[in-house]
Design an enzyme around this catalytic site. Structure first.
Site, PDB file in Angstrom:
ATOM      1  N   SER A 213       0.730  -1.144   0.007  1.00 46.70           N
ATOM      2  CA  SER A 213       0.141  -0.125  -0.121  1.00 46.70           C
ATOM      3  C   SER A 213       0.878   1.334   0.028  1.00 46.70           C
ATOM      4  CB  SER A 213      -0.738   0.011   1.185  1.00 46.70           C
ATOM      5  OG  SER A 213      -2.092  -0.867   0.890  1.00 46.70           O
TER       6      SER A 213
ATOM      7  N   LYS B  20       0.202   3.799  -2.553  1.00 49.02           N
ATOM      8  CA  LYS B  20      -0.979   4.689  -2.589  1.00 49.02           C
ATOM      9  C   LYS B  20      -0.200   6.253  -2.288  1.00 49.02           C
ATOM     10  CE  LYS B  20      -4.298   1.553  -0.989  1.00 49.02           C
ATOM     11  NZ  LYS B  20      -4.137   0.268  -0.014  1.00 49.02           N
TER      12      LYS B  20
ATOM     13  N   SER C 208      -6.281   3.512   3.843  1.00 50.52           N
ATOM     14  CA  SER C 208      -5.678   2.696   3.170  1.00 50.52           C
ATOM     15  C   SER C 208      -6.787   1.936   2.360  1.00 50.52           C
ATOM     16  CB  SER C 208      -4.558   1.658   3.811  1.00 50.52           C
ATOM     17  OG  SER C 208      -3.658   1.375   3.124  1.00 50.52           O
TER      18      SER C 208
END
Length: 368
Positions: A49, A52, A109
């Site tokens: 993640s 991101k 997230s």
């Protein structure tokens, strides 16, 4: 030029970096860009993640370019709704604003939020991934390739600690207001579901104000963190820790090491005249040199007095010269080792001299 930790390897007064139970790590000073400590920072890894951060970067860019607005509602696709992994729990029949999506992606997230933003910006996640790769190359992330906006595993979705630190620096630099507004928020509620920020350091360290966690089974637990103390900002990247708690404690060890043992000093301000360099065949004989951005150096504490600067010009420097043209460089050494190097640029235009002036300088150049 990024300082290498090996530049200080022979300095007995510098404590070694802490031993961290992670696959790779990097610690850098934000202002100077100098790397303080690193291990396997160019090893290809799965970003999970941490991806991101790039999705956020392009979202902030779309806002700046007025391609999106914070209050704009974006439709939620079935693909976004059904995506696996962490979610903010958006629904196909309930449009969600860009601002809500940013909160959901950064704080919670949410993979669903990431895909919805990607669709809204590029039309599809695949086209958005192309944009991510173009932006990565522009930022100098030479060892990064994206396949999606979420960080879900893919053999062709990879990066390095070095590239991630570069991206984190770019986001803080290019979108400081968005960074300050979003990355230190500790929890967010959407659809009556409250989720905490997974960055534990926001609770453990009062100096930490972001950035982003990541986790998959194959990537392990990852964390990019940024902390600011007394005007000095440090960025840490920790990849492949064994647990959620470990990525936080190992990151804190790394940040504390940087603040305890290293100083970052402002040497020259942007556009400050540093030295006068000889000009040939110009309407003036000298031109002032400067740097294009504030110049900091990062050195072990107590060593700044031992730093030496050596300037050189691109001789013969012949007019005409344009403001901003590279005309030399400056090297900083500590104990005989180069720790940083920057280019010097002209602070003003220099026009050519008249016929006689040019002829006289031509003769002097031949006699040199």
């Amino acid at each position: 030029m990024a300082l290498s930790p090996q530049a200080f390897a022979n300095n007995a007064q510098v404590a070694p970096p802490p031993n961290l139970a992670v696959k790779a790590y990097l610690l850098k000073d934000y202002n100077s860009g100098n790397v303080i400590a690193a291990q396997k920072s160019d090893m290809r890894v799965e970003p999970a993640s941490l991806t991101k951060i790039m999705t956020a970067y392009l979202s902030f860019k779309a806002l700046k370019n007025r391609q999106l607005t914070l209050t704009q509602a974006l439709p939620v696709s079935n693909a976004a709704w059904k995506i696996e992994g962490s979610k903010m729990f958006i629904e196909p029949n309930k449009p969600v604003t860009v601002d809500e999506l940013l909160h959901g992606m950064i704080i919670q997230s949410g993979n669903d939020a990431s895909i919805t933003l990607a669709d809204g910006i590029a039309g599809s996640e695949a086209q958005f991934a192309d944009m991510m790769n173009i932006e990565a190359q522009r930022l100098g992330m030479k060892n990064t390739h994206y396949m999606n906006a979420t960080g879900l595993p893919d053999a062709q979705h990879y990066t390095t600690a070095n590239d991630l630190a570069m991206l984190a620096t770019a986001l803080i630099t290019d979108f400081p207001d968005q960074y300050q507004r979003l990355y230190s928020v500790k929890e967010y509620t959407y659809n009556k579901i409250t989720q905490p920020n997974r960055n534990r350091l926001l609770w453990l360290d009062p100096f930490v104000d972001g950035m982003k966690t990541g986790h998959t089974e194959s990537a392990g637990y990852c964390l990019i963190a940024s902390a600011k103390r007394d005007g000095t900002r440090r960025i840490s990247v920790v990849l492949g820790a064994a647990t959620d708690a470990a990525r936080a404690t190992e990151s804190q060890k790394l940040l504390n090491y940087g603040f305890q043992f290293y100083d970052s000093k402002l040497v020259y301000k942007k556009d400050q005249a540093i030295s006068q360099l000889k000009v040939w065949k110009g309407n003036v004989n000298l031109v002032a040199s400067s740097v294009t951005e504030d110049l900091y150096v990062t050195v072990p504490k107590g060593e700044y007095a031992n730093v030496k600067a050596v300037m050189s010009s691109m001789q013969p420097l012949i007019a005409p010269i344009k403001k901003g043209q590279v005309i030399g460089n400056i090297k900083f050494t500590l104990n005989g080792k180069v720790i940083d190097e920057r280019t010097l640029v002209a602070t003003k235009n220099v026009e050519t001299a008249g016929v006689l002036g040019r002829a006289w300088d031509s003769i002097k150049l031949l006699l040199q």
